[in-house]
Motif scaffolding. Structure first.
Motif, PDB file in Angstrom:
ATOM      1  N   ILE A 121     -40.847  20.565 -27.402  1.00  0.00           N
ATOM      2  CA  ILE A 121     -41.174  21.599 -28.383  1.00  0.00           C
ATOM      3  C   ILE A 121     -40.470  22.881 -27.981  1.00  0.00           C
ATOM      4  CG2 ILE A 121     -43.050  22.822 -29.546  1.00  0.00           C
ATOM      5  CD1 ILE A 121     -44.941  20.587 -28.477  1.00  0.00           C
ATOM      6  N   PRO A 122     -39.707  23.502 -28.880  1.00  0.00           N
ATOM      7  CA  PRO A 122     -39.032  24.754 -28.529  1.00  0.00           C
ATOM      8  C   PRO A 122     -40.040  25.876 -28.270  1.00  0.00           C
ATOM      9  CG  PRO A 122     -38.102  23.773 -30.526  1.00  0.00           C
ATOM     10  CD  PRO A 122     -39.374  23.046 -30.236  1.00  0.00           C
ATOM     11  N   ALA A 123     -39.672  26.779 -27.365  1.00  0.00           N
ATOM     12  CA  ALA A 123     -40.478  27.970 -27.093  1.00  0.00           C
ATOM     13  C   ALA A 123     -39.529  29.130 -26.839  1.00  0.00           C
ATOM     14  CB  ALA A 123     -41.414  27.738 -25.910  1.00  0.00           C
ATOM     15  N   GLY A 124     -40.055  30.255 -26.350  1.00  0.00           N
ATOM     16  CA  GLY A 124     -39.265  31.466 -26.207  1.00  0.00           C
ATOM     17  C   GLY A 124     -38.570  31.581 -24.864  1.00  0.00           C
ATOM     18  N   SER A 150     -46.545  32.022 -27.501  1.00  0.00           N
ATOM     19  CA  SER A 150     -46.400  31.008 -28.552  1.00  0.00           C
ATOM     20  C   SER A 150     -47.711  30.268 -28.754  1.00  0.00           C
ATOM     21  CB  SER A 150     -45.318  29.985 -28.184  1.00  0.00           C
ATOM     22  OG  SER A 150     -44.029  30.536 -28.291  1.00  0.00           O
ATOM     23  N   VAL A 151     -48.084  30.112 -30.008  1.00  0.00           N
ATOM     24  CA  VAL A 151     -49.231  29.280 -30.370  1.00  0.00           C
ATOM     25  C   VAL A 151     -48.654  27.992 -30.941  1.00  0.00           C
ATOM     26  CG1 VAL A 151     -51.323  29.092 -31.741  1.00  0.00           C
ATOM     27  CG2 VAL A 151     -50.589  31.332 -30.882  1.00  0.00           C
ATOM     28  N   ILE A 152     -48.918  26.880 -30.267  1.00  0.00           N
ATOM     29  CA  ILE A 152     -48.288  25.612 -30.620  1.00  0.00           C
ATOM     30  C   ILE A 152     -49.331  24.612 -31.091  1.00  0.00           C
ATOM     31  CG2 ILE A 152     -47.040  23.624 -29.658  1.00  0.00           C
ATOM     32  CD1 ILE A 152     -45.614  25.633 -27.809  1.00  0.00           C
ATOM     33  N   ASP A 153     -49.056  24.006 -32.228  1.00  0.00           N
ATOM     34  CA  ASP A 153     -49.881  22.909 -32.743  1.00  0.00           C
ATOM     35  C   ASP A 153     -49.471  21.654 -31.977  1.00  0.00           C
ATOM     36  OD1 ASP A 153     -50.891  20.703 -34.174  1.00  0.00           O
ATOM     37  OD2 ASP A 153     -50.861  21.813 -36.064  1.00  0.00           O
ATOM     38  N   THR A 160     -46.642  27.492 -34.369  1.00  0.00           N
ATOM     39  CA  THR A 160     -47.196  27.984 -35.627  1.00  0.00           C
ATOM     40  C   THR A 160     -47.309  29.503 -35.676  1.00  0.00           C
ATOM     41  OG1 THR A 160     -49.462  27.734 -34.782  1.00  0.00           O
ATOM     42  CG2 THR A 160     -48.519  25.868 -35.990  1.00  0.00           C
ATOM     43  N   ALA A 161     -47.283  30.165 -34.523  1.00  0.00           N
ATOM     44  CA  ALA A 161     -47.406  31.623 -34.521  1.00  0.00           C
ATOM     45  C   ALA A 161     -46.956  32.164 -33.174  1.00  0.00           C
ATOM     46  CB  ALA A 161     -48.856  32.041 -34.793  1.00  0.00           C
ATOM     47  N   ARG A 162     -46.688  33.464 -33.154  1.00  0.00           N
ATOM     48  CA  ARG A 162     -46.460  34.179 -31.902  1.00  0.00           C
ATOM     49  C   ARG A 162     -47.332  35.423 -31.898  1.00  0.00           C
ATOM     50  NH1 ARG A 162     -40.419  33.718 -29.285  1.00  0.00           N
ATOM     51  NH2 ARG A 162     -40.211  31.449 -29.559  1.00  0.00           N
ATOM     52  N   VAL A 163     -47.948  35.673 -30.753  1.00  0.00           N
ATOM     53  CA  VAL A 163     -48.852  36.811 -30.605  1.00  0.00           C
ATOM     54  C   VAL A 163     -48.238  37.773 -29.597  1.00  0.00           C
ATOM     55  CG1 VAL A 163     -51.184  37.547 -30.015  1.00  0.00           C
ATOM     56  CG2 VAL A 163     -50.815  35.308 -31.094  1.00  0.00           C
ATOM     57  N   ALA A 164     -48.150  39.033 -29.961  1.00  0.00           N
ATOM     58  CA  ALA A 164     -47.518  40.028 -29.097  1.00  0.00           C
ATOM     59  C   ALA A 164     -48.338  40.260 -27.837  1.00  0.00           C
ATOM     60  CB  ALA A 164     -47.335  41.341 -29.854  1.00  0.00           C
ATOM     61  N   ALA A 165     -47.647  40.392 -26.722  1.00  0.00           N
ATOM     62  CA  ALA A 165     -48.254  40.805 -25.463  1.00  0.00           C
ATOM     63  C   ALA A 165     -47.713  42.198 -25.123  1.00  0.00           C
ATOM     64  CB  ALA A 165     -47.940  39.799 -24.362  1.00  0.00           C
ATOM     65  N   VAL A 166     -47.935  42.676 -23.898  1.00  0.00           N
ATOM     66  CA  VAL A 166     -47.508  44.014 -23.526  1.00  0.00           C
ATOM     67  C   VAL A 166     -46.149  43.982 -22.836  1.00  0.00           C
ATOM     68  CG1 VAL A 166     -48.081  46.094 -22.211  1.00  0.00           C
ATOM     69  CG2 VAL A 166     -49.891  44.810 -23.348  1.00  0.00           C
ATOM     70  N   ARG A 167     -46.100  43.382 -21.658  1.00  0.00           N
ATOM     71  CA  ARG A 167     -44.830  43.296 -20.934  1.00  0.00           C
ATOM     72  C   ARG A 167     -44.859  42.134 -19.953  1.00  0.00           C
ATOM     73  NH1 ARG A 167     -41.814  47.850 -17.078  1.00  0.00           N
ATOM     74  NH2 ARG A 167     -39.883  46.641 -16.800  1.00  0.00           N
TER      75      ARG A 167
END
Length: 621
Positions: A121-124, A150-153, A160-167
């Motif tokens: 599964i691809p990720a960042g 990354s939020v992965i099904d 299915t989504a990406r949620v921002a973090a800080v650093r």
């Protein structure tokens, strides 16, 4: 330990990487200056629910090892498509999930019994720490250099989504009910100059698993170097490991935690607030570089691996949450003495047999700790009656034979060479980069703190330090051993550290597109080298520094010098805050607000798009 309690199995790895194209992706390879180097580099691990199998991510070998318990035999080795930076089991125990770090990371899903690849599964960028939801439908993966999760099904095997973090998110934990996700951000993301009156500290992100609504839990001023996070079995608390740096004081001593202390921060999950930050150290003995943290299934014990001192700290959770710990074990930064514990430490400190403990996992009463530099697994039996029966070791292969480069890497991360074991070189230079803080070192007088510099290209871009007070990086290494670690080491140790630092290679920027400049960055490159902007006059390729000091108008009232060394722009995308005193958090602020290199009407001559292009190029280096 089962994943249902949200305790952690894998962590980010401070490994040198050379990025090579393989198939359609870029995957990392441990950089070896000497072809004789062959290391496994165990860094993360997870145990099966029946405690019969241990799965070990070996970062340097780019493989996962199957270890049969309790005997410790390696029954299988499975290659994965990149450096394994985290490993977890699906809640039903049938799938092994491995994050494979790269600019375009892959999540390998393997059959836990056979090792057969089921899916990728691809990720960042530089994905790390696979964290399944308790029901097994989702996977949360920290994309370290994309600054998001990354939020992965898992059932559909897609993001299915990406949620921002800080650093630089490096670790995540999910509450047992699956409703809340906590994320450890590795570094601060703030200004650090004297004019800035706020706190300079890393943070924990917390978000709702359904709405993805995110909040930020600020840690105490000076918090940095987060590595691990887990939740308690009842979901009420989370525990995060990190350093707490006394960066606002002159580091004229190291004892009693004057420069760095090593801590666990406690978070009230339902209230989403910090309850306290508890020291791992003893009054005269540091517990340097805490890495991973996990709770036993019964919730009684909290365990922390100490990568700098090669130990495991354990504490009864009731003691950790009690008033005595908060009263007697909370670091008191900026007072004298700096770490005045009013009683004996409540931590039990266990010496491990190997070197460089990182990820840990718990199965029943046994704690398994990956010993990165020893190619081994430490086993600590919490139920053993006698200390001599408590600790054993599992060898994953032949004993490694360190080359000078590898030995230098080990020394760089080793706090036992520091007086009272408070810190290692990696405390202020995690992954041999920067901690995002200012330090008022005495090599250029006092009252003029400077931003920590990355070690990438340090030996190729003399002089060292912002004011060039060390003529070479070699000189700076030896001064650091003497004046920061307060150690007297053989010359060979310093020489080996030099060899390690010289082997560092830059990680490709997250702004690159399949390893190449984007169209915007290409336009920015042309501007960068144009007579109109002429950034290259001080930052010429390929090192992007002219190795000279310049007066760029950044002297503050606290500075004694007007001219500062020109830093390399290589990997500048990960070295914020900017300028010698860290007064700008972003390159945009540096160029637009600070007008750095763009004075005399040159900024006004640029269009908004040209400014964007110039920023894009600089952040692509």
């Amino acid at each position: 330990m089962s994943r249902r309690h949200g305790c952690k199995f894998g962590r980010t790895v401070g490994v040198l990487m050379l990025w090579l194209p393989v198939a359609d992706a870029m995957i990392p390879q441990a950089r070896a200056a000497d072809e004789t180097e062959r290391y496994l580099g165990p860094s993360a691990l997870v145990a099966s629910a029946d405690a019969r199998t241990l799965y070990v991510a070996c970062a340097d070998a780019r493989q996962v090892a199957w270890v049969t318990l309790p005997g410790g035999e390696v029954s299988r080795r499975v290659a994965v498509p990149g450096e394994p930076s985290g490993v977890a089991l699906s809640p039903d125990g049938t799938k092994l999930i491995v994050t494979c770090a790269a600019p375009q990371s892959a999540i390998a899903v393997l059959d836990a019994a056979s090792g057969r690849m089921l899916a990728t599964i691809p990720a960042g960028h530089s994905a790390v720490d696979a964290t399944p939801s308790p029901d097994g439908t989702r996977l949360y993966v920290c994309n370290r250099f994309d600054n998001n999760v990354s939020v992965i099904d898992l059932l559909a095997a897609k993001e299915t989504a990406r949620v921002a973090a800080v650093r630089e998110p490096v670790a995540a934990a999910v509450t047992p009910d699956g409703r809340t996700v906590l994320v450890a951000n590795h570094l601060p993301n703030t200004r650090t100059d004297s004019a800035f009156k706020g706190d300079s500290a890393a943070a924990v992100s917390i978000f709702d698993a359904q709405s993805f609504a995110t909040a930020t839990i600020e840690l105490p001023d000076g918090s940095n170097g987060l590595r691990g996070i887990c939740t308690s079995p009842d979901g009420t608390h989370a525990f995060a490991t990190h350093l707490l740096s006394n960066f606002r004081m002159v580091p004229f001593r190291v004892d009693t935690g004057w420069i760095n202390v090593n801590v666990v921060s406690i978070i009230d999950v339902p209230q989403r607030k910090l309850l306290g930050t508890i020291g791992l150290d003893e009054f005269y003995l540091g517990a340097a570089n805490p890495w991973d943290v996990a709770c036993t299934d019964d919730g009684r014990w909290v365990c922390v691996s100490l990568s700098g001192t090669h130990e495991l700290n354990i504490i009864d959770r009731a003691d950790l949450l009690g008033k005595d710990a908060l009263r007697t074990m909370s670091p008191m930064m900026g007072v004298w003495p700096i770490y005045p514990s009013l009683g004996a430490s409540l931590w039990s400190r266990i010496k491990l047999p190997g070197n460089g403990p990182r990820g840990l996992t718990i199965a029943g009463t046994k704690v398994y700790v990956a010993e990165y530099f020893s190619d081994s697994i430490a086993v600590v039996d919490l139920a053993a009656a006698e200390d001599e029966d408590r600790v054993s070791s599992i060898a994953l292969g032949p004993p490694p034979k360190p080359t000078p480069r590898r030995r230098g890497e080990m020394l760089f991360h080793d706090a036992t060479i520091c007086y009272q074991h408070w810190q290692s070189c990696a405390s202020c230079h995690p992954d041999a980069r920067a901690d995002g803080l200012n330090w008022d070192l005495m090599n250029d007088a006092v009252g003029n703190p400077k931003n920590t510099k990355s070690m990438v290209l340090a030996h190729e871009t003399p002089p060292a330090m912002a004011e060039g007070v060390r003529m070479t990086a070699e000189e700076a290494v030896r001064s650091g051993l003497t004046h920061i670690l307060f150690a007297v080491q053989p010359e060979q140790d310093a020489a080996d550290i030099d060899t390690y630092l010289k082997s560092l290679t830059a990680v490709p920027s997250p702004r690159l597109v399949e390893g190449q400049l984007s169209p915007s960055a290409e336009r920015g490159r042309q501007l960068f080298h144009s007579p109109q902007v002429a950034c290259n006059s001080c930052h010429p390729a390929p090192r992007y520094t002219d190795l000279k000091p310049h007066n760029v108008g950044t002297r503050s009232p606290h500075e004694y010098m007007e001219r500062f060394d020109t830093p390399t722009l290589t990997e500048v995308w990960r070295t914020a805050p900017y300028l010698h005193d860290g007064r700008y958090v972003t390159i945009r602020e540096l160029l637009v607000e600070g007008r750095h290199g763009l004075s005399g009407g040159r900024l006004e001559a640029l269009s908004a798009q040209q400014i964007e292009d110039l920023i894009e190029f600089v952040l692509s280096l």
